[in-house]
Design an enzyme around this catalytic site. Sequence first.
Site, mmCIF file in Angstrom:
data_model
loop_
_atom_site.group_PDB
_atom_site.id
_atom_site.type_symbol
_atom_site.label_atom_id
_atom_site.label_comp_id
_atom_site.label_asym_id
_atom_site.label_seq_id
_atom_site.Cartn_x
_atom_site.Cartn_y
_atom_site.Cartn_z
ATOM 1 N N LYS A 120 0.857 -1.196 0.022
ATOM 2 C CA LYS A 120 0.144 0.099 0.033
ATOM 3 C C LYS A 120 0.804 1.206 -0.007
ATOM 4 O O LYS A 120 1.620 1.693 0.877
ATOM 5 C CB LYS A 120 -1.006 -0.010 1.120
ATOM 6 C CG LYS A 120 -1.894 1.355 1.211
ATOM 7 C CD LYS A 120 -2.342 1.651 2.517
ATOM 8 C CE LYS A 120 -1.833 2.666 3.213
ATOM 9 N NZ LYS A 120 -1.863 4.202 2.464
ATOM 10 N N GLU A 171 10.703 0.882 9.849
ATOM 11 C CA GLU A 171 11.580 1.775 9.405
ATOM 12 C C GLU A 171 10.926 3.228 10.018
ATOM 13 O O GLU A 171 9.956 3.572 9.082
ATOM 14 C CB GLU A 171 11.993 1.715 8.106
ATOM 15 C CG GLU A 171 12.474 0.537 7.717
ATOM 16 C CD GLU A 171 14.144 0.678 7.798
ATOM 17 O OE1 GLU A 171 14.484 1.414 8.489
ATOM 18 O OE2 GLU A 171 14.828 -0.362 7.370
ATOM 19 N N CYS A 219 13.524 10.747 6.193
ATOM 20 C CA CYS A 219 13.751 10.596 7.281
ATOM 21 C C CYS A 219 15.197 10.311 7.878
ATOM 22 O O CYS A 219 15.376 10.645 9.153
ATOM 23 C CB CYS A 219 13.387 8.897 7.353
ATOM 24 S SG CYS A 219 14.359 8.065 6.194
ATOM 25 N N GLU A 231 11.065 15.371 15.062
ATOM 26 C CA GLU A 231 11.208 15.261 13.682
ATOM 27 C C GLU A 231 10.386 16.363 12.861
ATOM 28 O O GLU A 231 9.306 16.700 13.327
ATOM 29 C CB GLU A 231 10.945 13.962 13.201
ATOM 30 C CG GLU A 231 11.167 13.788 11.643
ATOM 31 C CD GLU A 231 10.891 12.402 11.162
ATOM 32 O OE1 GLU A 231 9.658 11.769 11.621
ATOM 33 O OE2 GLU A 231 11.506 11.812 10.422
#
Length: 500
Positions: free
Chosen positions: A204, A278, A312, A409
Amino acid sequence: MPVVTKKKAAAKKNVIKLKFDTNWSYAPAPESKSAASINSQYDLFINGGWQKPSSKKYFNTINPATEETLSEVADASETDVNKAVTAARNAYEKYWKKIPAKERGKYIFRIARMIQEKARELAIIETLDGGKPIRESRDFDVPTAANHFFYYAGWADKLEYAFPNRRTEPLGVAGQIIPWNFPLLMAAWKIAPALATGNTVVLKPAETTPLTALKLAEIIQESDLPPGVVNIITGAGATGAAMVNHPDINKIVFTGSTEVGKIIQRAIAGTNKKVTLELGGKAANIIFEDAPIDQAVEGVINGIYFNQGHVCCAGSRLYVQESIVKEVIRKLKDRIETLIVGDPLDKNTDIGAINSQQQLETIHKYLKLGKQEGAEMYESSCRLPSKGFWCRPTMFTNVAQSSRIAQEEIFGPVLSILTFRTDDEVIEKANNSPYGLSAGVWTDKGSKIFNMTKRMRAGVIWANTFNKFDPTSPFGGYKESGFGREGGLHGLSAYVNLIG
Ligand code: NAP
Ligand code: MG
């Protein structure tokens, strides 16, 4: 273009001084949209064909640089997830686990070559759907995606060399859920090793960037891969959750936020499912006073600003040794002014559009927060297009280690600059983060590189470079950046049971 000025005194000594004029601009060099064909509507790729969603619902995917609708894609419900998993299970039991490994390899090679053949179209679509500069999708995303298929195709019939003296057994059906920052590349990272090891797949893509995964479905269909070996279904978070909770999926492989990663971990606790996560990152990029400063500044720019900071492993926390901090900040300011923000399809563009309105709001929230926390904000003076989602390259100085802009983040073109005096101090500060995905060290001393990398808690550490990838090297995090590795031999072991 550098403007050459001959100053009188200098001319006497026959010295030519170069002065950089930052007011110049490049002529537009847009890539043509006509090389890409996008359907007005996409169904779900299940069992080798295109199926309508059971809910009959579709949602739009837009170009974040213009806010124009590119296409509408199917919203897969639990019923559709069921169909896709059933197709993957049948394909696994009936042929994929039985065919000779050499044959599996041939299919994967074919997909790799077809990605190369369609590279230009894939790059344009990646840029239209996600907002990243064409230079990135053309020179990095698409070739690296093809490389992953090539690399794992080579391993398919050599697993006994990958795991000497052990036998391997595929896990079965893998459910793979990917984010919006590297849509095609993340699909390649996930599909290629799963197929090479004999697993079948339901994948997906993210809601805002489904198009290159659907193009990959077309490639897979054209490659004659047996039906059901790869199924690609589109949808929002609920579709991903239905995959995570499906009883007939053997392995969940997820790349995305730590928040959703935690939900997934809770959901599969107590089941037999295996998982690779991850997740997010807040990479420390460290410049020592003995580093080649210009090279390091360029590495910092590459590490946080290219690709809008939608990476990331972006070097979003910069630690500079105190003796050189003024020089580094001055050089960063100068360089930020020269970054070209604008049309992602233009080959000169450095920073494209922010992926979505929602992500732009998140970035703005952090810009406000950084100022409230007492940091000094500096942003480029560039003009932004009137339509679409944009953010100027921005940096914060005077940032405290405990500031939220140094801990959380942001996922945008925003750099937080901190300082340090000693090796021990910077290691402590760099490791003082909930994340541990990647890091960078800039120094002239090889011994310092080894000393630092040994003590830093990050899955990937670059030395005198940043953001470099290769299918042969494993990638993954420590702490809240997740667990399990993708890429290289480690990426194979995520999809097999080792026997004997
Ligand atoms: P996200 O919100 O976690 O979404 C990732 C994927 O999960 C999307 O396909 C999303 O669907 C789906 N999803 C959402 N809720 C779900 C649920 N409850 N159950 C199952 N699936 C669900 O992350 P993102 O905002 O797309 O991506 C940015 C994040 O990814 C950042 O934190 C970044 O650091 C991380 N990232 C990590 C790596 C790495 O290798 N470590 C690489 C790239 C990105 P929708 O799109 O429909 O919401
Ligand atoms: Mg889009």
